[in-house]
Design a protein around this motif. Sequence first.
Motif, PDB file in Angstrom:
ATOM      1  N   SER A 386       0.917  -1.314   0.000  1.00 45.23           N
ATOM      2  CA  SER A 386      -0.143  -0.026  -0.099  1.00 45.23           C
ATOM      3  C   SER A 386       0.952   1.231   0.032  1.00 45.23           C
ATOM      4  N   ALA A 389       2.664   1.677  -3.460  1.00 44.37           N
ATOM      5  CA  ALA A 389       1.951   2.197  -4.437  1.00 44.37           C
ATOM      6  C   ALA A 389       1.532   3.579  -4.160  1.00 44.37           C
ATOM      7  N   LEU A 390       1.432   4.033  -2.820  1.00 45.45           N
ATOM      8  CA  LEU A 390       1.042   5.318  -2.602  1.00 45.45           C
ATOM      9  C   LEU A 390       2.134   6.365  -2.959  1.00 45.45           C
ATOM     10  N   GLU A 391       3.532   5.786  -2.686  1.00 51.33           N
ATOM     11  CA  GLU A 391       4.703   6.728  -3.177  1.00 51.33           C
ATOM     12  C   GLU A 391       4.841   6.721  -4.692  1.00 51.33           C
ATOM     13  N   GLU A 392       4.435   5.708  -5.311  1.00 50.04           N
ATOM     14  CA  GLU A 392       4.561   5.722  -6.805  1.00 50.04           C
ATOM     15  C   GLU A 392       3.450   6.405  -7.516  1.00 50.04           C
ATOM     16  N   GLU A 393       2.269   6.572  -6.896  1.00 48.18           N
ATOM     17  CA  GLU A 393       1.238   7.274  -7.471  1.00 48.18           C
ATOM     18  C   GLU A 393       1.717   8.941  -7.306  1.00 48.18           C
ATOM     19  N   LYS A 394       2.419   9.268  -6.009  1.00 51.25           N
ATOM     20  CA  LYS A 394       2.644  10.684  -5.853  1.00 51.25           C
ATOM     21  C   LYS A 394       3.746  10.996  -6.894  1.00 51.25           C
ATOM     22  N   SER A 396       4.335   9.844  -9.803  1.00 54.53           N
ATOM     23  CA  SER A 396       3.675   9.939 -11.233  1.00 54.53           C
ATOM     24  C   SER A 396       2.561  11.212 -11.243  1.00 54.53           C
TER      25      SER A 396
END
Length: 396
Positions: A386, A389-394, A396
């Motif tokens: 989780s 995924a949150l870090e990758e979303e930030k 991007s």
Amino acid sequence: MTKKLYYESAYIREWETRITQKLEREDGIYLVLEETAFYPHGGGQPCDLGWIDKIPVLDVVLEEGAILHKVEFFPEKEEIGCRLDWDRRFDHMQHHSGQHLLSAMCLEAFQAETLSFHLGQEYATIDIARSGLSQAEMLMLELEINDQIYLNRKVSNYFVSREQAAVLPLVKQPKVTEDIRIVEIEGIEYNACGGTHVSATGEIGMIKLLRAEKQKGQVRIYFKCGYRALKEFNIGMEILGSLSARFNTAKEEILDRIAKWDLEQKQLQTELNDVKAENDVYLAEKLLADRQGRLIQHVFADKPLKDMQNLATKLTEQTDLIALFVSDADHKVVLAQGERGPACGAFFKLHLADYGGKGGGSDKMAQAGFATAEDAMSFYHFTTESLTALEEEKRS
């Protein structure tokens, strides 16, 4: 009306009688007997137990002058044989007589009236009208009471009329107006009481005052008499003997040895904390070097929760890093963040139930425990995914 044999003598253990009534109620079945030595609940004293024709007596209660004996099942015959649980009865006799003596000494020594008496399975208590009782006063009181026991003063009981009771130096005037039963300790006190008592103070054996506690402006004294006091002494001696063997020292020197041991443990703990702090510095450097992005994660074999929390705090304070740790042995998970991270407590609250975890925390740090190591690791991996995924979303 049932004839109360315990008023004729508290020492009747076995007798034969007749059943006069059988009752079936929602809570069980009851017998009313022509004669009984089973004492019912009353006056702070529990009921007697025993057997009616080998059928266990489960409870004894007094209702509107009738004594009801609760049994497992009805006897086959109307003429039955009864037997008391004598150990229980004599224990009650020792403690009730002991309470009278203790109350009398409290009144004499401190002018403190006894407000209530309770006889429990573990210990007995009285509440007295006094705001406090020092240790020195407790010791003095205990010695005085046991002096009176060793004098073996006669304890007698008899019935008097209201007029006769009015001229006796009673501790408290009774509420009943007829068939007033007096328990007299020779040279000590007259007390209106319906309980069972020993015939002389020597049968109390001894009284041990355990402790005194303040209770709503009063003092509650905990005590044991007779065989209970002896059992208390034997337990204490067993513990003392074990400590003596454990520390390889004489009983008289145990307190000094424990004090020395306590000092040694504090010194060892200080040294251990220093080693932990030094180790955490090296561990923090390694974790920082191995981290992926802002997330620092690690699986510990057996690191305690408090140590994981301390390490997480050191890594995340005044930084934007996130620390996620799990202890395999303790089944504990810790999540901490410095700045711009997820609200740790809210994240745990949202997902813990799915993994059978219990815990919580603040925005900065949260912790949780799990029933098994598998549940802890599952939650740890879920949290890792989780956060990643949150870090990758930030990014991007």
